[in-house]
Motif scaffolding. Structure first.
Motif, PDB file in Angstrom:
ATOM      1  N   LEU A  71       0.827  -1.208   0.000  1.00 41.77           N
ATOM      2  CA  LEU A  71       0.000   0.000   0.000  1.00 41.77           C
ATOM      3  C   LEU A  71       0.862   1.259   0.000  1.00 41.77           C
ATOM      4  CD1 LEU A  71      -2.777  -1.072   2.529  1.00 41.77           C
ATOM      5  CD2 LEU A  71      -3.042  -0.727   0.060  1.00 41.77           C
ATOM      6  N   ALA A  72       1.955   1.235   0.750  1.00 40.51           N
ATOM      7  CA  ALA A  72       2.851   2.392   0.791  1.00 40.51           C
ATOM      8  C   ALA A  72       3.518   2.608  -0.564  1.00 40.51           C
ATOM      9  CB  ALA A  72       3.905   2.205   1.880  1.00 40.51           C
ATOM     10  N   GLU A 142      -6.835   2.025  11.668  1.00 41.47           N
ATOM     11  CA  GLU A 142      -7.803   1.644  10.634  1.00 41.47           C
ATOM     12  C   GLU A 142      -8.587   2.852  10.140  1.00 41.47           C
ATOM     13  OE1 GLU A 142      -8.370  -2.774  12.665  1.00 41.47           O
ATOM     14  OE2 GLU A 142     -10.039  -1.342  12.672  1.00 41.47           O
ATOM     15  N   ARG A 143      -8.944   3.749  11.053  1.00 39.42           N
ATOM     16  CA  ARG A 143      -9.662   4.970  10.650  1.00 39.42           C
ATOM     17  C   ARG A 143      -8.795   5.834   9.741  1.00 39.42           C
ATOM     18  NH1 ARG A 143     -11.936   4.947  15.986  1.00 39.42           N
ATOM     19  NH2 ARG A 143     -10.240   6.283  16.733  1.00 39.42           N
ATOM     20  N   GLU A 144      -7.507   5.952  10.071  1.00 39.47           N
ATOM     21  CA  GLU A 144      -6.600   6.748   9.230  1.00 39.47           C
ATOM     22  C   GLU A 144      -6.437   6.111   7.852  1.00 39.47           C
ATOM     23  OE1 GLU A 144      -4.870   9.805   9.967  1.00 39.47           O
ATOM     24  OE2 GLU A 144      -6.510   9.737  11.427  1.00 39.47           O
ATOM     25  N   LEU A 145      -6.257   4.807   7.822  1.00 42.00           N
ATOM     26  CA  LEU A 145      -6.087   4.126   6.540  1.00 42.00           C
ATOM     27  C   LEU A 145      -7.329   4.252   5.665  1.00 42.00           C
ATOM     28  CD1 LEU A 145      -4.276   0.784   7.465  1.00 42.00           C
ATOM     29  CD2 LEU A 145      -3.386   2.609   6.013  1.00 42.00           C
ATOM     30  N   GLY A 146      -8.476   4.277   6.292  1.00 39.37           N
ATOM     31  CA  GLY A 146      -9.725   4.344   5.545  1.00 39.37           C
ATOM     32  C   GLY A 146     -10.184   5.748   5.225  1.00 39.37           C
ATOM     33  N   ARG A 149      -6.911  10.904   4.792  1.00 39.80           N
ATOM     34  CA  ARG A 149      -5.569  11.166   5.334  1.00 39.80           C
ATOM     35  C   ARG A 149      -4.623   9.978   5.159  1.00 39.80           C
ATOM     36  NH1 ARG A 149      -9.322  12.656   9.050  1.00 39.80           N
ATOM     37  NH2 ARG A 149      -8.952  10.764  10.280  1.00 39.80           N
ATOM     38  N   HIS A 150      -5.059   8.933   4.486  1.00 35.11           N
ATOM     39  CA  HIS A 150      -4.260   7.705   4.416  1.00 35.11           C
ATOM     40  C   HIS A 150      -2.904   7.917   3.753  1.00 35.11           C
ATOM     41  CE1 HIS A 150      -6.245   7.685   0.449  1.00 35.11           C
ATOM     42  NE2 HIS A 150      -5.172   7.037   0.036  1.00 35.11           N
ATOM     43  N   LEU A 154       0.697   6.424   5.105  1.00 32.86           N
ATOM     44  CA  LEU A 154       1.464   5.467   4.319  1.00 32.86           C
ATOM     45  C   LEU A 154       2.832   6.011   3.929  1.00 32.86           C
ATOM     46  CD1 LEU A 154      -1.424   4.038   2.106  1.00 32.86           C
ATOM     47  CD2 LEU A 154      -0.181   2.838   3.910  1.00 32.86           C
ATOM     48  N   LYS A 155       2.946   7.302   3.752  1.00 34.79           N
ATOM     49  CA  LYS A 155       4.248   7.894   3.421  1.00 34.79           C
ATOM     50  C   LYS A 155       5.186   7.899   4.626  1.00 34.79           C
ATOM     51  CE  LYS A 155       2.719  10.817  -0.405  1.00 34.79           C
ATOM     52  NZ  LYS A 155       2.452  12.189  -0.886  1.00 34.79           N
TER      53      LYS A 155
END
Length: 283
Positions: A71-72, A142-146, A149-150, A154-155
């Motif tokens: 994902l990153a 999980e909230r951030e990934l979804g 702001r993801h 990931l960066k």
């Protein structure tokens, strides 16, 4: 209805197909739990993702370190993506890559089923976490990934600092510490400081380090835990922990464990003949 947890697939598509046939998986009735690391090193990550995506209504996934790494990499520029290994390039430049990566990004870091009495993670839990605290920390990430702001998360995904999760951490550092604990931990000290280099069997670790499920003074968690990540440990059952990464990508086996039976039942398939054991510990 049957519920099966499956250990690290890591792109081992033929073995996953054979395992589903062996357990006689019925998509109309059965449920699959995947312990993470769906991709990388097995050679057929794209086919693996497509198969599990097609079963998404009957599957629950906890993300592993290799899944998060994919994902990153998916956030990088195309010229940088071209430099990763061919197996991941096949995923990144597939026609359905946007669909597959968005679906993967929406998966969990921790899953708990109160009725079954099972919790699934990829790697480990911090010694100071109760189940409720672990759930809260996982849901924050999980909230951030979804969310929108993801990309920022990931960066800033990679790194060994902070070395331990504490409740004082905030922002990206807090999220990274949670991710490292849930997706990379094998050994840690009594304060939850992770040994990121230790990958061998218990007894080979540095002084003062313990398998994450044997740390003195760790908090009690009223749940059985199924996990993967630690291929050198292999199949393990003890202290309420059931580890099922049996190193398929390294020439071992791909393991399914039935969770809804009175006692856990194991079903395995042998790796394809071309799989080779690593010279060091697998990650």
């Amino acid at each position: 209805m049957a519920v099966y947890a499956i250990g690290d697939v890591q792109g081992c598509y033929p073995e996953l197909q054979r395992l589903l046939e062996k357990i006689r998986f019925d998509p109309a009735a059965d449920q699959l739990w995947f312990c993470g690391d769906l991709v990388n090193r097995g050679g057929e990550s794209l086919a693996t993702l497509r198969l599990i995506h097609s079963l998404r209504e009957r599957s629950i996934i906890t993300l592993g370190n290799h899944d998060l790494s994919l994902l990153a990499i998916g956030q990088r520029r195309e010229d940088a993506q071209q430099r990763v290994n061919p197996e991941l390039r096949e995923v990144l430049f597939a026609e359905d890559a946007p669909v597959l990566l968005e679906w993967l990004r929406m998966q969990k870091l921790l899953h708990h089923d109160e009725a079954l009495g099972w919790t699934m993670i990829h790697a480990g839990l911090a010694p100071l976490w109760t189940l409720r605290q672990a759930q809260r920390a996982a849901m924050e990430v999980e909230r951030e990934l979804g969310s929108a702001r993801h990309q920022r998360l990931l960066k800033n995904l990679f790194g060994n600092r902070p070395p331990a999760w504490t409740n004082r951490l905030q922002g990206v550092e807090r999220h990274r510490a949670t991710i490292n604990t849930l997706t990379r931990m094998r050994y840690c000290d009594v304060n939850g400081r992770i040994d990121f280099e230790g990958k061998g069997v218990p007894g080979t670790q540095k002084p003062g380090m313990y398998p994450w499920f044997e740390v003195p003074g760790m908090r009690k968690r009223e749940t059985k835990i199924v996990c993967g990540h630690w291929s050198a440990l292999g199949r393990f059952a003890g202290l309420g922990v059931y580890a099922i990464d049996t190193g398929c990508v390294w020439g071992g086996q791909l393991t399914a464990m039935r969770l809804d039976s009175e006692e856990p039942q194991y079903i395995t398939v042998q790796a394809e003949p071309h799989r080779q054991k690593p010279k060091g510990g697998g990650d």
